[in-house]
Design an enzyme around this catalytic site. Structure first.
Site, PDB file in Angstrom:
ATOM      1  N   ASP A  52      -7.653  18.740 -14.781  1.00  0.00           N
ATOM      2  CA  ASP A  52      -7.935  17.353 -15.149  1.00  0.00           C
ATOM      3  C   ASP A  52      -7.618  17.239 -16.637  1.00  0.00           C
ATOM      4  O   ASP A  52      -8.354  17.752 -17.486  1.00  0.00           O
ATOM      5  CB  ASP A  52      -9.400  17.017 -14.851  1.00  0.00           C
ATOM      6  CG  ASP A  52      -9.732  15.569 -15.147  1.00  0.00           C
ATOM      7  OD1 ASP A  52      -9.079  14.984 -16.036  1.00  0.00           O
ATOM      8  OD2 ASP A  52     -10.658  15.018 -14.514  1.00  0.00           O
TER       9      ASP A  52
ATOM     10  N   TYR B 130     -16.836  15.854 -15.690  1.00  0.00           N
ATOM     11  CA  TYR B 130     -17.295  14.460 -15.620  1.00  0.00           C
ATOM     12  C   TYR B 130     -18.330  14.321 -14.492  1.00  0.00           C
ATOM     13  O   TYR B 130     -18.134  14.877 -13.397  1.00  0.00           O
ATOM     14  CB  TYR B 130     -16.082  13.543 -15.376  1.00  0.00           C
ATOM     15  CG  TYR B 130     -16.491  12.130 -15.047  1.00  0.00           C
ATOM     16  CD1 TYR B 130     -17.353  11.426 -15.881  1.00  0.00           C
ATOM     17  CD2 TYR B 130     -16.034  11.503 -13.897  1.00  0.00           C
ATOM     18  CE1 TYR B 130     -17.750  10.138 -15.568  1.00  0.00           C
ATOM     19  CE2 TYR B 130     -16.411  10.209 -13.585  1.00  0.00           C
ATOM     20  CZ  TYR B 130     -17.282   9.535 -14.429  1.00  0.00           C
ATOM     21  OH  TYR B 130     -17.680   8.263 -14.114  1.00  0.00           O
TER      22      TYR B 130
ATOM     23  N   ARG C 299       0.857  -1.199   0.000  1.00  0.00           N
ATOM     24  CA  ARG C 299       0.000   0.000   0.000  1.00  0.00           C
ATOM     25  C   ARG C 299       0.885   1.239   0.000  1.00  0.00           C
ATOM     26  O   ARG C 299       0.612   2.225  -0.673  1.00  0.00           O
ATOM     27  CB  ARG C 299      -0.956   0.000   1.206  1.00  0.00           C
ATOM     28  CG  ARG C 299      -1.654   1.341   1.395  1.00  0.00           C
ATOM     29  CD  ARG C 299      -2.935   1.299   2.227  1.00  0.00           C
ATOM     30  NE  ARG C 299      -2.880   0.394   3.355  1.00  0.00           N
ATOM     31  CZ  ARG C 299      -2.173   0.599   4.482  1.00  0.00           C
ATOM     32  NH1 ARG C 299      -1.456   1.689   4.635  1.00  0.00           N
ATOM     33  NH2 ARG C 299      -2.186  -0.303   5.447  1.00  0.00           N
TER      34      ARG C 299
ATOM     35  N   LYS D 165      -8.219   6.114 -19.303  1.00  0.00           N
ATOM     36  CA  LYS D 165      -8.610   6.605 -20.622  1.00  0.00           C
ATOM     37  C   LYS D 165      -7.412   6.551 -21.584  1.00  0.00           C
ATOM     38  O   LYS D 165      -6.913   5.489 -21.859  1.00  0.00           O
ATOM     39  CB  LYS D 165      -9.194   8.004 -20.464  1.00  0.00           C
ATOM     40  CG  LYS D 165     -10.303   8.091 -19.381  1.00  0.00           C
ATOM     41  CD  LYS D 165     -11.457   7.165 -19.689  1.00  0.00           C
ATOM     42  CE  LYS D 165     -12.656   7.262 -18.775  1.00  0.00           C
ATOM     43  NZ  LYS D 165     -12.476   7.094 -17.348  1.00  0.00           N
TER      44      LYS D 165
END
Ligand code: P1T
Length: 381
Positions: free
Chosen positions: A174, A103, A51, A199
């Site tokens: 973004d 978005y 992690r 994406k």
């Protein structure tokens, strides 16, 4: 990393990467391990627990920093996880100015989740510099730009916004729709770049991920602390898939952009179509700014149908190569209806998406086949 003076294409393949020192493997090994042996308590080789850090993730982060021309990058299990973690740099009472076309998941996180923890948001048209300036309050700490926006492809002037924001207000971009190949917000003064690596960076619709890239070391240390404290990290296999996809970003983006421009021009001439949103068209209100700050215009197009929702739904259900599915940025073409699909969370807001709007993610198939597919779908409505 930012000292790497190679061109983008070379950085996309080699940036921050070295052959594996123990085996010489040229491609990054998938370190499928959750933990690492310690010689004595606290004595280890830089990795304690996956992690906190994992070598495959480190290689992906190095590559993303090199691609965006940033000093630091952090990877997350999704774009939303990256956005959520970034917002935890801020405190209750802090105000953020956000685009009113973002978005749907970003809107949902800000309006329905983070506002419950005392973060304040104002949604404005980010192509209007005066509207952004007018929304600034004494407690404004962040301006959040998506450019081009999802799904209306509006363009913000990144340099003008960062100049206006000055030293006291941070600017996050973004950069998912443009990708680091087409647009480099850090060089235009942005403080943080965010990606849904699901994406264009991943590019093959086979992995979900997110990233933050930045230059400020103190913010990086805090984000690294948060990455471990919150734990929204990608697994090593997902990091490998993203790394592998990213190496071809530049050639994919060139073809996405070429195909999309041809399709956008074709759609502009169709009688069934009322409006085409594509920043590469001279008719787009943000075209000149896009030309200034982007290398090319990308693969995303939105269209409004004259006959409204019925025509939009029929068109979206009639394509054969364009698959009706959420998401974008893969090699294959996708089509979707944002009001019902990706942006349903904005339906109760002042900036809900028109039911007559359909969004295309233009892939890298042969453009003649894509045009024929669109023609036959238009004939069906
Ligand atoms: O899906 P995820 O990796 O969590 O990324 C969220 C996200 C963030 N920013 C932008 C601009 C996005 O487009 C997305 C995700 N978008 C879709 C799934 C979509 O179809 O629009």
């Amino acid at each position: 990393m930012s000292s790497d003076n190679n061109q983008f294409e070379t950085r996309a393949i080699h940036g921050g990467q070295q052959p594996d020192p123990s085996t010489g493997a040229v491609m990054p090994p998938i370190y499928q391990t959750s933990t690492y042996i310690q010689a004595e308590p606290g004595e280890h080789k830089g990795y304690e627990y996956s992690r906190t850090d994992n070598p495959t993730r480190t290689m992906l982060q190095n590559l993303l920093a090199a691609m965006e021309g940033g000093d630091f990058a952090l990877s997350y299990s999704s774009g939303m996880a990256a956005i959520d973690t970034l917002m935890r740099l801020f405190n209750p009472g802090d105000h953020t100015i956000v685009g009113n076309d973002v978005y749907g998941g970003t809107y949902r996180l800000f309006d329905k989740v983070l506002s419950r923890y005392g973060l304040e948001f104002t949604f404005v048209d980010i192509s209007d510099l005066q509207a952004i300036e007018a929304a600034i309050r004494p407690n404004t700490k962040l301006i959040w730009l998506e450019t081009p926006t999802n799904p209306l492809l509006s363009i913000a002037d990144i340099q003008a916004v960062t100049d206006m924001a000055g030293d006291n207000i941070k600017v996050a971009v973004d950069n998912t729709f443009a990708s680091p190949y087409l647009q480099q917000p850090l060089a235009l003064g942005a403080d943080y770049v965010i990606h849904s690596t699901t994406k264009y960076i991943g590019g093959h619709s086979d992995v979900v991920g997110g990233a933050i890239i930045l230059n400020d070391e103190a913010d990086y240390e805090q984000l690294k602390f948060l990455q471990n404290a919150i734990g929204a990290v990608p697994g090593p296999m997902d990091c490998f898939l993203t790394l592998r996809g990213a190496k071809t970003l530049h050639i994919r983006m060139d073809r996405h952009s070429q195909n999309a421009l041809q399709i956008a021009r074709f759609l502009e001439d169709q009688t069934a179509v009322e409006r085409v949103y594509y920043p590469g068209l001279e008719s787009h209100p943000g075209h000149e700014i896009a030309k200034k700050q982007m290398r090319d215009y990308g693969g995303m197009i939105s269209i409004i149908f004259k006959d409204g929702e019925k025509a939009a739904r029929k068109f979206a259900s009639s394509t054969k190569i364009f698959a009706l599915a959420e998401s974008l940025g893969g090699v294959e073409s996708l089509i979707e209806h944002p009001r019902i699909m990706t942006h349903a969370s904005t339906n109760d807001s002042d900036f809900s998406i028109s039911p007559a709007l359909v969004r295309l993610s233009v892939g890298i198939e042969h453009v003649d086949d894509l045009l024929r597919d669109i023609q036959q779908a238009l004939a069906s409505i």
